[in-house]
Each structure stands twice: as C-alpha cells, then as structure tokens.
Design a protein around this motif. Structure first.
Motif, PDB file in Angstrom:
ATOM      1  N   LEU A  99      -7.298   2.253   5.009  1.00  0.00           N
ATOM      2  CA  LEU A  99      -6.094   1.491   4.697  1.00  0.00           C
ATOM      3  C   LEU A  99      -4.922   2.421   4.390  1.00  0.00           C
ATOM      4  CD1 LEU A  99      -7.615  -1.352   2.502  1.00  0.00           C
ATOM      5  CD2 LEU A  99      -6.243  -1.689   4.569  1.00  0.00           C
ATOM      6  N   LEU A 100      -5.193   3.455   3.627  1.00  0.00           N
ATOM      7  CA  LEU A 100      -4.144   4.421   3.310  1.00  0.00           C
ATOM      8  C   LEU A 100      -3.651   5.116   4.578  1.00  0.00           C
ATOM      9  CD1 LEU A 100      -5.678   6.088   0.113  1.00  0.00           C
ATOM     10  CD2 LEU A 100      -3.705   4.566   0.192  1.00  0.00           C
ATOM     11  N   ALA A 101      -4.588   5.543   5.424  1.00  0.00           N
ATOM     12  CA  ALA A 101      -4.223   6.266   6.644  1.00  0.00           C
ATOM     13  C   ALA A 101      -3.346   5.423   7.559  1.00  0.00           C
ATOM     14  CB  ALA A 101      -5.485   6.715   7.379  1.00  0.00           C
ATOM     15  N   ASP A 102      -3.657   4.133   7.630  1.00  0.00           N
ATOM     16  CA  ASP A 102      -2.872   3.251   8.494  1.00  0.00           C
ATOM     17  C   ASP A 102      -1.450   3.047   7.976  1.00  0.00           C
ATOM     18  OD1 ASP A 102      -4.997   3.076  10.176  1.00  0.00           O
ATOM     19  OD2 ASP A 102      -5.562   1.026   9.643  1.00  0.00           O
ATOM     20  N   LYS A 103      -1.227   3.442   6.725  1.00  0.00           N
ATOM     21  CA  LYS A 103       0.119   3.372   6.152  1.00  0.00           C
ATOM     22  C   LYS A 103       0.720   4.761   5.956  1.00  0.00           C
ATOM     23  CE  LYS A 103      -0.138  -1.078   5.917  1.00  0.00           C
ATOM     24  NZ  LYS A 103       0.671  -1.938   6.830  1.00  0.00           N
ATOM     25  N   GLY A 104       0.113   5.762   6.615  1.00  0.00           N
ATOM     26  CA  GLY A 104       0.656   7.111   6.574  1.00  0.00           C
ATOM     27  C   GLY A 104       0.351   7.881   5.305  1.00  0.00           C
ATOM     28  N   LEU A 105      -0.674   7.473   4.564  1.00  0.00           N
ATOM     29  CA  LEU A 105      -1.027   8.134   3.317  1.00  0.00           C
ATOM     30  C   LEU A 105      -2.441   8.697   3.370  1.00  0.00           C
ATOM     31  CD1 LEU A 105       0.269   5.447   0.762  1.00  0.00           C
ATOM     32  CD2 LEU A 105       1.429   7.574   1.408  1.00  0.00           C
ATOM     33  N   THR A 106      -2.723   9.650   2.500  1.00  0.00           N
ATOM     34  CA  THR A 106      -4.076  10.148   2.289  1.00  0.00           C
ATOM     35  C   THR A 106      -4.361  10.089   0.789  1.00  0.00           C
ATOM     36  OG1 THR A 106      -3.525  12.478   1.886  1.00  0.00           O
ATOM     37  CG2 THR A 106      -3.736  11.776   4.192  1.00  0.00           C
ATOM     38  N   GLU A 107      -5.616  10.333   0.423  1.00  0.00           N
ATOM     39  CA  GLU A 107      -5.950  10.344  -1.004  1.00  0.00           C
ATOM     40  C   GLU A 107      -5.187  11.421  -1.759  1.00  0.00           C
ATOM     41  OE1 GLU A 107     -10.239   8.539  -1.929  1.00  0.00           O
ATOM     42  OE2 GLU A 107     -10.349  10.492  -0.938  1.00  0.00           O
ATOM     43  N   ARG A 108      -4.809  12.480  -1.058  1.00  0.00           N
ATOM     44  CA  ARG A 108      -4.061  13.550  -1.721  1.00  0.00           C
ATOM     45  C   ARG A 108      -2.660  13.111  -2.120  1.00  0.00           C
ATOM     46  NH1 ARG A 108      -7.261  16.350   1.928  1.00  0.00           N
ATOM     47  NH2 ARG A 108      -5.806  16.017   3.652  1.00  0.00           N
ATOM     48  N   ASP A 109      -2.182  12.029  -1.528  1.00  0.00           N
ATOM     49  CA  ASP A 109      -0.873  11.492  -1.912  1.00  0.00           C
ATOM     50  C   ASP A 109      -0.951  10.649  -3.186  1.00  0.00           C
ATOM     51  OD1 ASP A 109       0.608  12.509   0.344  1.00  0.00           O
ATOM     52  OD2 ASP A 109      -0.384  10.983   1.573  1.00  0.00           O
ATOM     53  N   LEU A 110      -2.171  10.388  -3.653  1.00  0.00           N
ATOM     54  CA  LEU A 110      -2.394   9.569  -4.834  1.00  0.00           C
ATOM     55  C   LEU A 110      -3.052  10.397  -5.927  1.00  0.00           C
ATOM     56  CD1 LEU A 110      -2.155   7.565  -2.397  1.00  0.00           C
ATOM     57  CD2 LEU A 110      -3.951   6.203  -3.475  1.00  0.00           C
ATOM     58  N   LYS A 111      -3.096   9.851  -7.119  1.00  0.00           N
ATOM     59  CA  LYS A 111      -3.892  10.417  -8.198  1.00  0.00           C
ATOM     60  C   LYS A 111      -5.155   9.568  -8.300  1.00  0.00           C
ATOM     61  CE  LYS A 111       0.290  11.806 -10.696  1.00  0.00           C
ATOM     62  NZ  LYS A 111       1.130  11.564 -11.913  1.00  0.00           N
ATOM     63  N   ILE A 164       0.830  -1.200   0.000  1.00  0.00           N
ATOM     64  CA  ILE A 164       0.000   0.000   0.000  1.00  0.00           C
ATOM     65  C   ILE A 164       0.867   1.254   0.000  1.00  0.00           C
ATOM     66  CG2 ILE A 164      -1.679   1.312   1.380  1.00  0.00           C
ATOM     67  CD1 ILE A 164      -2.839  -1.379   2.278  1.00  0.00           C
ATOM     68  N   GLU A 165       1.988   1.203   0.691  1.00  0.00           N
ATOM     69  CA  GLU A 165       2.885   2.356   0.730  1.00  0.00           C
ATOM     70  C   GLU A 165       3.393   2.737  -0.656  1.00  0.00           C
ATOM     71  OE1 GLU A 165       3.619   0.202   4.736  1.00  0.00           O
ATOM     72  OE2 GLU A 165       2.970  -0.276   2.698  1.00  0.00           O
ATOM     73  N   ASP A 166       3.476   1.767  -1.555  1.00  0.00           N
ATOM     74  CA  ASP A 166       3.985   2.029  -2.906  1.00  0.00           C
ATOM     75  C   ASP A 166       2.996   2.813  -3.771  1.00  0.00           C
ATOM     76  OD1 ASP A 166       6.265   0.598  -2.279  1.00  0.00           O
ATOM     77  OD2 ASP A 166       5.521  -1.292  -3.129  1.00  0.00           O
ATOM     78  N   LEU A 167       1.795   3.059  -3.261  1.00  0.00           N
ATOM     79  CA  LEU A 167       0.784   3.766  -4.048  1.00  0.00           C
ATOM     80  C   LEU A 167       1.042   5.271  -4.154  1.00  0.00           C
ATOM     81  CD1 LEU A 167      -2.531   2.108  -2.769  1.00  0.00           C
ATOM     82  CD2 LEU A 167      -1.300   1.618  -4.895  1.00  0.00           C
ATOM     83  N   LYS A 168       1.944   5.789  -3.385  1.00  0.00           N
ATOM     84  CA  LYS A 168       2.189   7.226  -3.372  1.00  0.00           C
ATOM     85  C   LYS A 168       2.530   7.734  -4.775  1.00  0.00           C
ATOM     86  CE  LYS A 168       4.554  10.856  -0.794  1.00  0.00           C
ATOM     87  NZ  LYS A 168       5.454  11.169   0.338  1.00  0.00           N
ATOM     88  N   GLY A 169       1.775   8.722  -5.204  1.00  0.00           N
ATOM     89  CA  GLY A 169       1.987   9.327  -6.512  1.00  0.00           C
ATOM     90  C   GLY A 169       1.420   8.535  -7.675  1.00  0.00           C
ATOM     91  N   LYS A 170       0.760   7.397  -7.398  1.00  0.00           N
ATOM     92  CA  LYS A 170       0.248   6.528  -8.449  1.00  0.00           C
ATOM     93  C   LYS A 170      -1.207   6.843  -8.787  1.00  0.00           C
ATOM     94  CE  LYS A 170       4.116   4.211  -8.539  1.00  0.00           C
ATOM     95  NZ  LYS A 170       5.053   4.312  -9.681  1.00  0.00           N
ATOM     96  N   LYS A 171      -1.613   6.393  -9.966  1.00  0.00           N
ATOM     97  CA  LYS A 171      -2.985   6.564 -10.438  1.00  0.00           C
ATOM     98  C   LYS A 171      -3.823   5.385  -9.918  1.00  0.00           C
ATOM     99  CE  LYS A 171      -3.234   7.839 -14.689  1.00  0.00           C
ATOM    100  NZ  LYS A 171      -3.271   7.764 -16.178  1.00  0.00           N
ATOM    101  N   VAL A 172      -4.757   5.684  -9.016  1.00  0.00           N
ATOM    102  CA  VAL A 172      -5.500   4.619  -8.319  1.00  0.00           C
ATOM    103  C   VAL A 172      -7.009   4.805  -8.522  1.00  0.00           C
ATOM    104  CG1 VAL A 172      -5.919   3.491  -6.108  1.00  0.00           C
ATOM    105  CG2 VAL A 172      -3.667   4.483  -6.588  1.00  0.00           C
ATOM    106  N   ALA A 173      -7.682   3.740  -8.924  1.00  0.00           N
ATOM    107  CA  ALA A 173      -9.129   3.776  -9.126  1.00  0.00           C
ATOM    108  C   ALA A 173      -9.865   3.477  -7.830  1.00  0.00           C
ATOM    109  CB  ALA A 173      -9.535   2.766 -10.192  1.00  0.00           C
TER     110      ALA A 173
END
Length: 371
Positions: free
Chosen positions: A162-174, A139-148
């Motif tokens: 799931l993203l939050a538990d890995k230190g990410l938000t939707e703003r970290d993704l496309k 999940i951490e590898d999703l940063k900056g990626k295009k995610v549906a």
C-alpha cells in the motif's frame, strides 16, 4: 512380628488401591494431533474467527471425527502469530498449523518442511486507522509519522504494498512493531499516529476512538492476505489417514460456511471469540463467504502465495527464493472434494481473483506427485 504384619497389610492395601485407581483412570491416548493457530484467540474456551477452521474448533468437529480412536486433538493459540507458530513447527511441537501467507513463506525459505493442504480464510482485508480527530486523511499523509505494524505477519507485506503504491517506503515512516493488542492500545491512547490492522479496528471505530481511512473499497486482491492449513512434512508421511480425516472435516465446515442461508449463524459462531458481531459484519460486508471459505488451491491462491514469496525476497525478508511448486499438496483436498461430490462447488479463480479458471482448480498433475 506385629509390626511386620502391619507393614505387609499396608503394602497389600496400597497395591490394591493403586491398581483400583489405575483401572479407573481414562486410557492414555496413544497419539496426539496438535494444531497451532496464529492468533491469541479469545472467548472461553479459546477460539478464533474468520475461517472454517474456527468453526471446526467451535463445534468440536475434529474431536467428534476422532472419537473412539487413540488420537487426542489439542489446540494451541499463539499471541506471537505466524512467527511463533513457525518456531513451534520447527521444534516439532505442532503437527498442523493455521497461519498467514508471509509467515508460511518465511518458514519454507528457512527450510521448514511443511506441505500446504488447503486454503482457510482468504481475501482478508487490511485496514489503516488513525486516532479520532487526526489530520491524517490518506496513506500519503503517513510520511514522517509514527505508524504501528505487526512485523512478520501476513498484514505486513500488504502495508508495504500500500505504501509503495503511494510512492512511500517504510523508511519514510517511523515504524513501530506492535502486536494487535498493543497496537489497539497505542491508537486509543494516541501513542501512535496510525496503525495497520484487521477487523479488530472496527471495535475502536465504533467506540469513537479512531477513524479508518483505508478499507480497500475496490476489493483489490493485491491488498488482501491469505491463510492456509499446513502440515509438518514428517507427520504427513507417518499419519496420512489422520491428514485425510482433518481435511475431510475442514471441507465439511467450509461447505457449511459457504451456504448463504448460514451467514448469520457463521458470524455468530465467530463472535464466540468475544469479538463484537458488528466488527465481523463490517469486515465481511463486501465479501462473499463462499469465496472466503473456498479451500481450493486455485490459480488465485497459488498466485498470491508466489507474489508474497517474490515480494518477501525483494524486501529482503527472506534470503532464499521460494517457489510454490512442490509445496502445495492437494491430494487430500482432491480426495475430500470427490468423496463429497464438491469438485465444482467452489469457483476456481485465476490469478486475478476474478476470472473463473477451472484449469487452476486443486487437481493438477503436480498434486498427483505430492505437490
């Protein structure tokens, strides 16, 4: 005079024909019971999987229950899922609806008058998939990626958690908002780098098109989504007998689904959607159908719905806070369980989804007051 006679004869014949045709027509139904399903469904006739209500649909149990009455049962399926169902409820185009937790919460926050009657298909997993050969492994590898993501559905909040538990938000993704079918096509064509979805992803996996890199291996209930049966408030007030009959039928189907001896038969019923049987088996591999089918509004269900409501408010998906108090109306479920001797058939779980807590079963003081 001859013309006048011909006209008179024609008129009499037309009236007689019309009356005969009218007598041959089936009597119109005085009442219609409309059920909305937050899924496009599949199969012929169209049906859906993953819940006891799908079994009710397949076996025409409601149609049989209302046979000989003036009530006609109608089913409606929505490709737009929960948000589209809410719109139909708001326009009084539906009486009952099967939808996920987040759309139901959004509807209630927006003033939609519904009552939540019973659980239908709980503890459903959300999966994360990537195109075959992708270098995305976690999940951490999703940063900056295009995610549906299918926004507004009950899988949406799970993906955020799931993203939050890995230190990410939707703003970290496309993030790209795609419905289930479009998301699958985008994955297969490598039009997106990853996608969150449900068991439909197993078909692509088995075709060698994708890899599933998250499947909730620990059965963490925080990463599951819930569905329930809701009824429009005005309909419940005006047709209490119909509501009771619907819940009675639902409990019968849930009981049948829950019996371990029926597991293969249940999966085959759900496969009538044209979903591969292998996908259904993979999705329910680690899930006891008795727990999935449980209609109880226990501490687990109430806790998950309140958690969804709180998270939706934090994520600014809703403006007004939502409390489950006064929303859950288990009178009809309690009546059905008692009449069928099933008060203790299903385990009433606490908020953690693991600990048995009979005190949080569907019967409580608020239920006696309509919620």
């Amino acid at each position: 005079m001859a013309n006048a006679k011909r006209t008179s004869l024609f008129s009499k014949t037309s009236v007689a024909t019309a009356l005969a045709a009218l007598l041959m027509m089936p009597l119109a139904h005085a009442d219609v019971l409309r059920i909305g399903v937050a899924s496009a469904g599949g199969g012929d006739p169209v049906t859906f999987s993953g819940s006891s209500l799908g079994i009710v649909r397949n076996q025409q149990l409601l149609e049989k229950a209302f046979a000989g009455t003036d009530t006609e049962v109608q089913w409606f399926f929505f490709k737009g899922a929960g948000p589209a169902v809410n719109e139909a409820l708001s326009n009084q185009q539906l009486d009952f609806a099967y939808e996920g937790d987040l759309p139901a919460v959004v509807g209630r926050s927006n003033g939609l008058d519904t009552k939540l009657l019973a659980a239908i298909g709980v503890r459903s997993n959300v999966y994360l998939a990537v195109p075959k050969g992708s270098d995305i492994k976690t999940i951490e590898d999703l940063k900056g990626k295009k995610v549906a993501v299918f926004r507004g559905t009950n899988a949406h909040l799970v993906s955020i958690k799931l993203l939050a538990d890995k230190g990410l938000t939707e703003r970290d993704l496309k993030v790209i908002n795609l419905d289930s079918g479009s998301s699958q096509a985008a994955l297969a064509s490598k039009g997106v780098d990853a996608a969150f979805g449900g068991r439909e992803l197993f078909k692509l996996r088995d075709q060698g098109l994708i890899d599933i890199i998250f499947d909730n291996p620990d059965n963490n209930v925080r990463y599951t989504r819930q569905c329930a049966l809701v009824v429009r408030g005005d309909y419940e007030k005006q047709h209490a007998d119909n509501v009771q009959k619907v819940v009675n039928v639902l409990v019968d189907a849930a009981r049948w689904e829950s019996e371990s001896a029926n597991r293969d038969a249940v999966l085959n019923e759900w496969a009538k959607t044209n979903e591969p049987l292998a996908s259904l088996k993979a999705d329910f591999e680690r899930l006891d159908l008795r727990d999935s089918a449980s209609p109880l509004a226990d501490g687990f269900l109430r806790g998950r719905y309140q958690a969804v409501a709180d998270q939706a408010k934090d994520e600014k998906m809703i403006r007004r806070p939502v409390s489950v108090e006064g929303w859950f109306d288990t009178r009809y479920l309690d009546n059905a369980l008692k009449a069928k001797g099933l008060e203790h058939y299903w385990t009433a779980y606490g908020a953690d989804g693991k600990t048995s807590n009979a005190a949080t079963a569907s019967t409580d003081a608020s239920a006696n007051n309509g919620g």
